[in-house]
Design a protein around this motif. Structure first.
Motif, PDB file in Angstrom:
ATOM      1  N   MET A   1      30.541 -50.837 -22.753  1.00 40.56           N
ATOM      2  CA  MET A   1      31.618 -49.877 -22.641  1.00 40.56           C
ATOM      3  C   MET A   1      31.223 -48.725 -21.732  1.00 40.56           C
ATOM      4  N   ASP A   2      32.158 -48.269 -20.937  1.00 47.10           N
ATOM      5  CA  ASP A   2      31.921 -47.113 -20.083  1.00 47.10           C
ATOM      6  C   ASP A   2      31.964 -45.847 -20.923  1.00 47.10           C
ATOM      7  N   PRO A   3      31.079 -44.898 -20.605  1.00 46.23           N
ATOM      8  CA  PRO A   3      31.177 -43.636 -21.323  1.00 46.23           C
ATOM      9  C   PRO A   3      32.485 -42.930 -20.975  1.00 46.23           C
ATOM     10  N   THR A   4      32.962 -42.136 -21.884  1.00 44.19           N
ATOM     11  CA  THR A   4      34.196 -41.399 -21.659  1.00 44.19           C
ATOM     12  C   THR A   4      34.002 -40.429 -20.503  1.00 44.19           C
ATOM     13  N   PRO A   5      34.901 -40.464 -19.523  1.00 47.30           N
ATOM     14  CA  PRO A   5      34.747 -39.536 -18.402  1.00 47.30           C
ATOM     15  C   PRO A   5      34.890 -38.095 -18.888  1.00 47.30           C
ATOM     16  N   ALA A   6      34.163 -37.210 -18.216  1.00 42.01           N
ATOM     17  CA  ALA A   6      34.225 -35.796 -18.576  1.00 42.01           C
ATOM     18  C   ALA A   6      35.628 -35.264 -18.322  1.00 42.01           C
ATOM     19  N   ALA A   7      36.058 -34.390 -19.201  1.00 47.32           N
ATOM     20  CA  ALA A   7      37.374 -33.790 -19.039  1.00 47.32           C
ATOM     21  C   ALA A   7      37.394 -32.895 -17.808  1.00 47.32           C
ATOM     22  N   LYS A   8      38.499 -32.933 -17.118  1.00 47.05           N
ATOM     23  CA  LYS A   8      38.634 -32.073 -15.938  1.00 47.05           C
ATOM     24  C   LYS A   8      39.046 -30.684 -16.392  1.00 47.05           C
ATOM     25  N   GLN A   9      38.499 -29.715 -15.689  1.00 42.68           N
ATOM     26  CA  GLN A   9      38.838 -28.338 -16.004  1.00 42.68           C
ATOM     27  C   GLN A   9      38.993 -27.547 -14.722  1.00 42.68           C
ATOM     28  N   GLN A  10      39.697 -26.450 -14.839  1.00 45.83           N
ATOM     29  CA  GLN A  10      39.922 -25.596 -13.682  1.00 45.83           C
ATOM     30  C   GLN A  10      38.879 -24.495 -13.653  1.00 45.83           C
ATOM     31  N   VAL A  11      38.386 -24.227 -12.445  1.00 43.66           N
ATOM     32  CA  VAL A  11      37.417 -23.147 -12.240  1.00 43.66           C
ATOM     33  C   VAL A  11      37.964 -22.268 -11.125  1.00 43.66           C
ATOM     34  N   ARG A  12      38.038 -20.979 -11.378  1.00 44.65           N
ATOM     35  CA  ARG A  12      38.505 -20.037 -10.348  1.00 44.65           C
ATOM     36  C   ARG A  12      37.284 -19.461  -9.648  1.00 44.65           C
ATOM     37  N   VAL A  13      37.289 -19.572  -8.327  1.00 42.51           N
ATOM     38  CA  VAL A  13      36.185 -19.041  -7.525  1.00 42.51           C
ATOM     39  C   VAL A  13      36.763 -18.174  -6.417  1.00 42.51           C
ATOM     40  N   THR A  14      35.943 -17.264  -5.929  1.00 42.33           N
ATOM     41  CA  THR A  14      36.359 -16.418  -4.811  1.00 42.33           C
ATOM     42  C   THR A  14      35.403 -16.653  -3.655  1.00 42.33           C
ATOM     43  N   ILE A  15      35.973 -17.025  -2.525  1.00 42.94           N
ATOM     44  CA  ILE A  15      35.206 -17.250  -1.305  1.00 42.94           C
ATOM     45  C   ILE A  15      35.834 -16.409  -0.213  1.00 42.94           C
ATOM     46  N   TYR A  16      35.056 -15.512   0.317  1.00 43.05           N
ATOM     47  CA  TYR A  16      35.489 -14.663   1.418  1.00 43.05           C
ATOM     48  C   TYR A  16      36.811 -13.962   1.094  1.00 43.05           C
ATOM     49  N   GLN A  18      39.094 -14.658  -0.957  1.00 46.87           N
ATOM     50  CA  GLN A  18      40.240 -15.496  -1.311  1.00 46.87           C
ATOM     51  C   GLN A  18      39.894 -16.262  -2.582  1.00 46.87           C
ATOM     52  N   THR A  19      40.834 -16.298  -3.510  1.00 44.47           N
ATOM     53  CA  THR A  19      40.614 -16.973  -4.783  1.00 44.47           C
ATOM     54  C   THR A  19      41.148 -18.399  -4.694  1.00 44.47           C
ATOM     55  N   PHE A  20      40.345 -19.329  -5.197  1.00 46.43           N
ATOM     56  CA  PHE A  20      40.707 -20.746  -5.214  1.00 46.43           C
ATOM     57  C   PHE A  20      40.557 -21.267  -6.633  1.00 46.43           C
ATOM     58  N   THR A  21      41.440 -22.161  -7.017  1.00 42.32           N
ATOM     59  CA  THR A  21      41.310 -22.854  -8.290  1.00 42.32           C
ATOM     60  C   THR A  21      40.858 -24.274  -7.987  1.00 42.32           C
ATOM     61  N   ILE A  22      39.684 -24.613  -8.501  1.00 42.99           N
ATOM     62  CA  ILE A  22      39.088 -25.923  -8.266  1.00 42.99           C
ATOM     63  C   ILE A  22      39.179 -26.728  -9.560  1.00 42.99           C
ATOM     64  N   VAL A  23      39.641 -27.955  -9.463  1.00 41.54           N
ATOM     65  CA  VAL A  23      39.676 -28.856 -10.610  1.00 41.54           C
ATOM     66  C   VAL A  23      38.442 -29.740 -10.527  1.00 41.54           C
ATOM     67  N   THR A  24      37.654 -29.741 -11.597  1.00 46.40           N
ATOM     68  CA  THR A  24      36.393 -30.481 -11.571  1.00 46.40           C
ATOM     69  C   THR A  24      36.072 -31.063 -12.934  1.00 46.40           C
ATOM     70  N   SER A  25      35.314 -32.136 -12.923  1.00 45.00           N
ATOM     71  CA  SER A  25      34.772 -32.672 -14.165  1.00 45.00           C
ATOM     72  C   SER A  25      33.288 -32.327 -14.259  1.00 45.00           C
ATOM     73  N   ASP A  26      32.795 -31.619 -13.241  1.00 48.38           N
ATOM     74  CA  ASP A  26      31.401 -31.179 -13.229  1.00 48.38           C
ATOM     75  C   ASP A  26      31.260 -29.874 -14.006  1.00 48.38           C
ATOM     76  N   ASP A  27      30.032 -29.404 -14.060  1.00 49.32           N
ATOM     77  CA  ASP A  27      29.728 -28.142 -14.720  1.00 49.32           C
ATOM     78  C   ASP A  27      30.384 -26.997 -13.951  1.00 49.32           C
ATOM     79  N   PRO A  28      31.225 -26.194 -14.590  1.00 48.87           N
ATOM     80  CA  PRO A  28      31.880 -25.078 -13.900  1.00 48.87           C
ATOM     81  C   PRO A  28      30.878 -24.115 -13.258  1.00 48.87           C
TER      82      PRO A  28
END
Length: 98
Positions: A1-16, A18-28
């Protein structure tokens, strides 16, 4: 069986500024760290003169692409060395068994 994929979450970051909302299943925290790297690069290029956002972003991308290319070359060289050593060890083991 495949492990359950990590839940996706939104992370707000500011680059230069400008604020961006990134959707990721990685560590915020990792996404925030990467955004910080990009922000730092863009700001360092902007300090060198009157550079607009697009030029700073392109220069940051080129810098990161160059780093990636260097790491890919280093990895390919390392793989070749590991394969060579593995063959040598295998031959020595075959000789020891015989």
């Amino acid at each position: 069986m495949d492990p359950t994929p990590a839940a996706k979450q939104q992370v707000r970051v500011t680059i230069y500024n400008q604020t961006f909302t990134i959707v990721t299943s990685d560590d915020p925290a990792e996404v925030e760290r990467l955004a910080g790297v990009v922000d730092d690069l863009m700001r360092s290029y902007a300090k060198s003169g009157n550079i607009d956002t697009t030029r700073a972003a392109v220069l940051a991308c080129l810098h990161l692409a160059d780093q990636l290319r260097t790491i890919e070359h280093d990895l390919a060289d390392l793989k070749k060395r590991v394969e060579s050593k593995s063959r040598q060890f295998s031959e020595l083991l075959d000789q020891a068994i015989d």
